[in-house]
Design a protein around this motif. Structure first.
Motif, PDB file in Angstrom:
ATOM      1  N   ALA A 156      58.095  -2.665 -61.729  1.00  0.00           N
ATOM      2  CA  ALA A 156      57.975  -3.640 -62.811  1.00  0.00           C
ATOM      3  C   ALA A 156      56.525  -4.021 -63.066  1.00  0.00           C
ATOM      4  O   ALA A 156      56.124  -4.261 -64.217  1.00  0.00           O
ATOM      5  CB  ALA A 156      58.799  -4.884 -62.471  1.00  0.00           C
ATOM      6  N   GLU A 157      55.710  -4.088 -62.007  1.00  0.00           N
ATOM      7  CA  GLU A 157      54.304  -4.433 -62.175  1.00  0.00           C
ATOM      8  C   GLU A 157      53.479  -3.205 -62.550  1.00  0.00           C
ATOM      9  O   GLU A 157      52.539  -3.295 -63.345  1.00  0.00           O
ATOM     10  CB  GLU A 157      53.778  -5.077 -60.900  1.00  0.00           C
ATOM     11  N   ARG A 159      54.445  -0.897 -64.364  1.00  0.00           N
ATOM     12  CA  ARG A 159      54.722  -0.624 -65.778  1.00  0.00           C
ATOM     13  C   ARG A 159      53.676  -1.279 -66.675  1.00  0.00           C
ATOM     14  O   ARG A 159      53.318  -0.723 -67.722  1.00  0.00           O
ATOM     15  CB  ARG A 159      56.130  -1.121 -66.132  1.00  0.00           C
ATOM     16  N   THR A 160      53.180  -2.431 -66.298  1.00  0.00           N
ATOM     17  CA  THR A 160      52.140  -3.107 -67.083  1.00  0.00           C
ATOM     18  C   THR A 160      50.913  -2.223 -67.228  1.00  0.00           C
ATOM     19  O   THR A 160      50.343  -2.089 -68.320  1.00  0.00           O
ATOM     20  CB  THR A 160      51.740  -4.436 -66.406  1.00  0.00           C
ATOM     21  N   LEU A 185      58.809   3.161 -67.978  1.00  0.00           N
ATOM     22  CA  LEU A 185      59.489   2.809 -66.729  1.00  0.00           C
ATOM     23  C   LEU A 185      59.649   4.026 -65.827  1.00  0.00           C
ATOM     24  O   LEU A 185      59.523   3.920 -64.597  1.00  0.00           O
ATOM     25  CB  LEU A 185      60.851   2.185 -67.023  1.00  0.00           C
ATOM     26  N   THR A 189      58.140   4.055 -62.156  1.00  0.00           N
ATOM     27  CA  THR A 189      59.057   4.168 -61.020  1.00  0.00           C
ATOM     28  C   THR A 189      58.725   5.374 -60.159  1.00  0.00           C
ATOM     29  O   THR A 189      58.750   5.312 -58.930  1.00  0.00           O
ATOM     30  CB  THR A 189      60.510   4.272 -61.527  1.00  0.00           C
TER      31      THR A 189
END
Length: 421
Positions: A156-157, A159-160, A185, A189
């Protein structure tokens, strides 16, 4: 020539760094030290692509010290001396901040050469390593430093950073650039917590994109192909290797067959056949033990078959062994017994072997020429009471029957024979 995207996108402030919230989040201790202009010596420990170099750059800017970079894989003692020679000169009026990457490759003498200047404050050291510093960094140097552990960046981080990289590529692309919805994503991932790897994947995706109707489209199929196996971190001599082996054993010990084949698969994907073979044999003895004594026999057969077959076919018997061990009843009674017995020996709890157990030729000398040994097979049920342990520990108990069907059956049998039932 364009700069590599991973270098171009490198954060300039702590707020731009993705991951490491436990260190540089709002209340993170490393953030407070950096914002306070610290000149502390530090060791950054963690996997590649997690921000160690980036944060070292930010520290150098905050402290207004001249930043020097060395990589211990190629640097020599003379390189260190040259840097130290600049301390106090116009080249480094405010002192030197040395960022030493992969410090584990410096030998003891090379690490010792830094100590004097770390002590007087003329040199601030930030060393980074992907290996456990308590094993690889010289103790005196480690005692003068603070260790900060960097962790893989969550998807999730990450992805930024991926979306930031895509935006840069979009701005400099000669053709309109777009990407399928799941691409950011997928890349975040598959990078396995390595942001540098994720940014490099974005750059490769853009270079490999084919024009369609005057546009460049980044597809999920390309993203999956470029990022396959990227999530695996493995070094046969490094921490990741032993982490996977530990996870394999703990998953089997915890009776989780799905996790067991997952970690087995990681080892086999890395081409490591011998390590899981050895560990599965250890598990059969340590964690299944006397609850299912045949487990080690079956595991040995599977291991022998795997070694004879080689990869990829070796995965089949090893998977059988892993699942068998994970679903088998568990007992560590034999493990505990030998550990306890050896612990007593290390404490000096020993003694002479009882007379009746000594080698028979001992009966030919001395005042007592009778061994007094009772041969169990001459007695009912092939058992007779006699002392086997030395006098000093004759009442010691090392083995405790495990709470499983096999060991409890053995316990009931011997309780009956000994008249204790």
């Amino acid at each position: 020539m364009n700069r590599p995207l991973a270098d171009e996108i490198r954060p300039k402030s702590l707020d731009e760094v993705v991951g490491q919230k436990h260190l540089i989040g709002k209340d993170g201790v490393l953030r407070r030290l950096i914002e306070g202009g610290t000149s502390a010596n530090m060791v950054f420990y963690g996997p590649s692509g997690t921000g160690k170099t980036t944060i070292a750059n930010i520290v150098a800017e905050r402290t207004q010290k001249t930043l020097y970079r060395l990589n211990a894989t190629t640097a020599s003692l003379q390189d260190v001396k040259d840097i130290i020679g600049d301390v106090g000169t116009l080249l480094a009026p405010g002192g030197v901040l040395l960022y030493l990457d992969e410090i584990q490759y410096f030998n003891k003498k090379q690490q010792q050469s830094l100590l004097e200047f770390m002590e007087n404050g003329k040199l601030t050291l930030i060393a980074s390593t992907t290996e456990n510093p308590y094993f690889y960094v010289y103790g005196a140097l480690l005692s003068r430093s603070t260790v900060f552990e960097f962790k893989p960046v969550p998807p999730a981080e990450a992805r930024t950073a991926v979306e930031r990289a895509l935006a840069i590529e979009k701005d400099r692309s000669p053709l309109p650039l777009r990407w399928e919805e799941g691409v950011p994503l997928q890349v975040a991932t598959a990078c396995g917590g390595d942001v540098r790897k994720a940014i490099n994947a974005v750059e490769l995706l853009c270079q490999a994109a084919r024009p369609v109707d005057g546009k460049l489209v980044l597809t999920m199929a390309d993203a999956e192909q470029l990022s396959q196996r990227s999530a695996m971190r493995y070094d046969r001599d490094g921490d990741a290797h032993y982490d996977i082996l530990s996870a394999l054993q703990k998953s089997i010990r915890g009776s989780d067959p799905d996790a067991a084949v997952h970690y087995l698969g990681r080892l086999l994907e890395a081409g490591d056949l011998l390590s899981p073979c050895r560990r599965l044999l250890v598990i059969a003895a340590e964690d299944i033990g006397l609850a299912y004594p045949q487990a080690i026999v079956i595991t040995k057969a599977c291991v022998d078959a795997a070694v004879q077959l080689g990869l990829p076919e070796a995965q089949l018997p090893l998977a059988e062994a892993a699942i068998l061990l994970a679903t088998a009843p568990k007992s560590n009674s034999a493990h505990n017994a030998i550990i306890a017995a050896r612990a007593d020996l290390r404490k000096g709890k020993t003694g002479d072997i009882p007379r009746q157990l000594q080698n028979v030729h001992a009966d030919t000398t001395g005042f007592d020429n009778k061994q007094h040994y009772k041969y169990p097979h001459d007695y009912p049920n092939h058992w007779v009471a006699q002392q086997y342990l030395p006098d000093a520990i004759k009442n010691a108990r090392y083995y405790e029957y495990g709470p499983n069907k096999t060991e409890q059956a053995a316990r009931a049998y011997w309780d009956k024979i000994r008249g204790e039932g």
